[in-house]
Design an enzyme around this catalytic site. Structure first.
Site, PDB file in Angstrom:
ATOM      1  N   ASN A   1      14.111  -0.735   6.734  1.00  0.00           N
ATOM      2  CA  ASN A   1      12.899  -0.819   6.114  1.00  0.00           C
ATOM      3  C   ASN A   1      13.170   0.586   5.315  1.00  0.00           C
ATOM      4  O   ASN A   1      12.104   0.795   4.347  1.00  0.00           O
ATOM      5  CB  ASN A   1      11.735  -0.797   6.970  1.00  0.00           C
ATOM      6  CG  ASN A   1      11.403   0.259   7.679  1.00  0.00           C
ATOM      7  OD1 ASN A   1      12.232   1.053   8.150  1.00  0.00           O
ATOM      8  ND2 ASN A   1      10.381   0.892   8.065  1.00  0.00           N
ATOM      9  N   GLY A  19       4.233 -13.102  19.247  1.00  0.00           N
ATOM     10  CA  GLY A  19       5.316 -13.257  18.068  1.00  0.00           C
ATOM     11  C   GLY A  19       6.573 -12.657  18.280  1.00  0.00           C
ATOM     12  O   GLY A  19       6.905 -11.779  19.304  1.00  0.00           O
ATOM     13  N   ALA A  20       7.356 -13.239  17.408  1.00  0.00           N
ATOM     14  CA  ALA A  20       8.846 -13.162  17.584  1.00  0.00           C
ATOM     15  C   ALA A  20       9.521 -12.768  16.266  1.00  0.00           C
ATOM     16  O   ALA A  20      10.666 -13.015  16.111  1.00  0.00           O
ATOM     17  CB  ALA A  20       9.545 -13.878  18.502  1.00  0.00           C
ATOM     18  N   GLY A  21       8.954 -12.649  15.452  1.00  0.00           N
ATOM     19  CA  GLY A  21       9.559 -12.292  13.927  1.00  0.00           C
ATOM     20  C   GLY A  21      10.140 -11.027  13.796  1.00  0.00           C
ATOM     21  O   GLY A  21      10.550 -10.222  14.736  1.00  0.00           O
ATOM     22  N   GLY A  22      10.256 -10.346  12.538  1.00  0.00           N
ATOM     23  CA  GLY A  22      11.185  -9.074  12.517  1.00  0.00           C
ATOM     24  C   GLY A  22      10.229  -8.065  12.791  1.00  0.00           C
ATOM     25  O   GLY A  22      10.811  -7.063  13.610  1.00  0.00           O
ATOM     26  N   LYS A  79      14.505  -7.115   3.781  1.00  0.00           N
ATOM     27  CA  LYS A  79      14.901  -6.270   4.887  1.00  0.00           C
ATOM     28  C   LYS A  79      16.055  -6.654   5.761  1.00  0.00           C
ATOM     29  O   LYS A  79      16.423  -5.659   6.273  1.00  0.00           O
ATOM     30  CB  LYS A  79      13.721  -6.100   6.133  1.00  0.00           C
ATOM     31  CG  LYS A  79      12.550  -5.741   5.155  1.00  0.00           C
ATOM     32  CD  LYS A  79      11.068  -5.852   6.153  1.00  0.00           C
ATOM     33  CE  LYS A  79      10.987  -4.540   7.308  1.00  0.00           C
ATOM     34  NZ  LYS A  79       9.857  -4.575   7.824  1.00  0.00           N
ATOM     35  N   LEU A 139      12.376 -20.554  20.520  1.00  0.00           N
ATOM     36  CA  LEU A 139      13.773 -20.346  20.354  1.00  0.00           C
ATOM     37  C   LEU A 139      13.706 -18.885  19.882  1.00  0.00           C
ATOM     38  O   LEU A 139      14.494 -18.097  20.480  1.00  0.00           O
ATOM     39  CB  LEU A 139      14.483 -21.179  19.458  1.00  0.00           C
ATOM     40  CG  LEU A 139      15.984 -20.940  19.056  1.00  0.00           C
ATOM     41  CD1 LEU A 139      16.793 -21.042  20.240  1.00  0.00           C
ATOM     42  CD2 LEU A 139      16.322 -21.899  18.238  1.00  0.00           C
ATOM     43  N   LYS A 197       0.988  -1.313   0.092  1.00  0.00           N
ATOM     44  CA  LYS A 197      -0.011   0.078  -0.087  1.00  0.00           C
ATOM     45  C   LYS A 197       0.885   1.171   0.012  1.00  0.00           C
ATOM     46  O   LYS A 197       0.353   2.342  -0.045  1.00  0.00           O
ATOM     47  CB  LYS A 197      -0.834  -0.011   1.192  1.00  0.00           C
ATOM     48  CG  LYS A 197      -2.003  -1.057   1.208  1.00  0.00           C
ATOM     49  CD  LYS A 197      -2.991  -1.088   2.347  1.00  0.00           C
ATOM     50  CE  LYS A 197      -3.807  -2.259   2.481  1.00  0.00           C
ATOM     51  NZ  LYS A 197      -4.777  -2.367   1.049  1.00  0.00           N
ATOM     52  N   ASP A 225      10.169   1.213  11.612  1.00  0.00           N
ATOM     53  CA  ASP A 225       8.970   0.323  12.302  1.00  0.00           C
ATOM     54  C   ASP A 225       8.759   0.712  13.616  1.00  0.00           C
ATOM     55  O   ASP A 225       7.592   0.773  13.876  1.00  0.00           O
ATOM     56  CB  ASP A 225       9.374  -1.222  11.801  1.00  0.00           C
ATOM     57  CG  ASP A 225       9.057  -1.485  10.359  1.00  0.00           C
ATOM     58  OD1 ASP A 225       8.433  -0.982   9.539  1.00  0.00           O
ATOM     59  OD2 ASP A 225       9.675  -2.618  10.139  1.00  0.00           O
TER      60      ASP A 225
END
Length: 284
Positions: free
Chosen positions: A98, A140-143, A77, A168, A27, A114
């Site tokens: 980003n 959550g533990a992502g980027g 990224k 982990l 977007k 971010d």
């Protein structure tokens, strides 16, 4: 905090854009196109689908082809950090960028906005939110979660609880961000919300086309502020459940808008307003 950035020299017709693979869902072109038109700036914002094997070559060429910078999305990224000449402290801490700024000499400056966008969104739509009001709970533990964790801790959260399907990854975040981070098993995600003043869904659960959000919210306090990084749909199952509990809710679209503003300012020399017109432009 981010390193100081010298203003980018504005080209006659500055070009910027977003790179990723795929890119059709982004977007960002709508948002930046709206701002360019609103401020009467003679510039362009171009979505570009770039294969990982071509990333380095593309980044070498664009600074000398009228581009003043780029937004970066999945899957590039992390990779752009190794290709940048200068990396801000926050991008290094998060492990991803980003936003790229191309300097007149062709050097690439990498940043991550971010976390800034996340906090700015909270402060805009929950203006009485206080980071030190109580524990924060991040699912959550992502980027994206890493950016959220960094920004919450930097804002003054004393205890940050985190859970992830793969424990982990959550443990890795604790190892990097320190003792204020407490890891919960995925099976205890609902219990993690007990007493939390801020609750964040940083997963894709509940997103259109993704797996449903099924974490119980019974322990969530009505005094909490709940926010979701997902913005398709705007009212996610997580936000619906939190609202039913009496929580103040903040949708994820504002984070997209706010994280884009610093890059736009650096590329085009105008700090854009994040307002209802910008939201409407993205939602069209």
């Amino acid at each position: 905090m981010a390193d100081a950035v010298a203003p980018t020299q504005i080209a006659d017709v500055p070009l910027s854009g977003v790179i990723g693979m795929p890119i059709g869902h982004s977007k960002s072109p709508r948002l930046h196109g709206h701002w360019l038109k609103h401020y009467g700036i003679n510039g362009h914002y171009v979505p570009m689908s770039v294969m990982p094997e071509h990333l380095a070559e593309v980044l070498r060429v664009l600074p000398f082809a009228g581009f003043v910078g780029l937004n970066v999305t999945i899957p590039h990224k992390e990779a752009v950090l190794t290709l940048a000449d200068v990396v801000t402290d926050r991008a290094a801490l998060i492990g991803a960028a980003n936003t790229l700024i191309f300097r007149p000499d062709g050097k690439i400056h990498a940043d991550n906005t971010d976390g800034y966008g996340f906090i700015a969104n909270l402060r805009q739509y929950a203006p009485d939110w206080q980071a030190d009001a109580g524990p924060a709970a991040v699912i959550g533990a992502g980027g994206a979660a890493r950016a959220v964790v960094a920004s919450l801790l930097d804002s003054g959260v004393h205890e940050l609880r985190i859970t992830n399907r793969t424990r982990l990854r959550a443990e890795q975040i604790k190892g990097e961000f320190g003792a204020r981070v407490v890891v919960y098993d995925w099976a205890q995600a609902g219990n993690m919300l007990d007493g939390a003043a801020t609750a964040v869904n940083a997963t894709s659960l509940g997103m259109t086309g993704k797996q449903p959000f099924r974490i119980p919210l019974d322990a969530l306090s009505p005094d909490a502020v709940a926010t979701d990084l997902v913005y398709t749909p705007l009212m996610t199952p997580f936000l619906e459940g939190a609202q039913q509990r009496g929580c103040r809710i903040v949708d994820g679209l504002g984070m997209l808008l706010h994280q884009a503003a610093p890059g736009f300012e650096r590329w085009f020399g105008q700090r854009p307003e994040v307002d209802e017109a910008a939201r409407a432009a993205v939602l069209e």
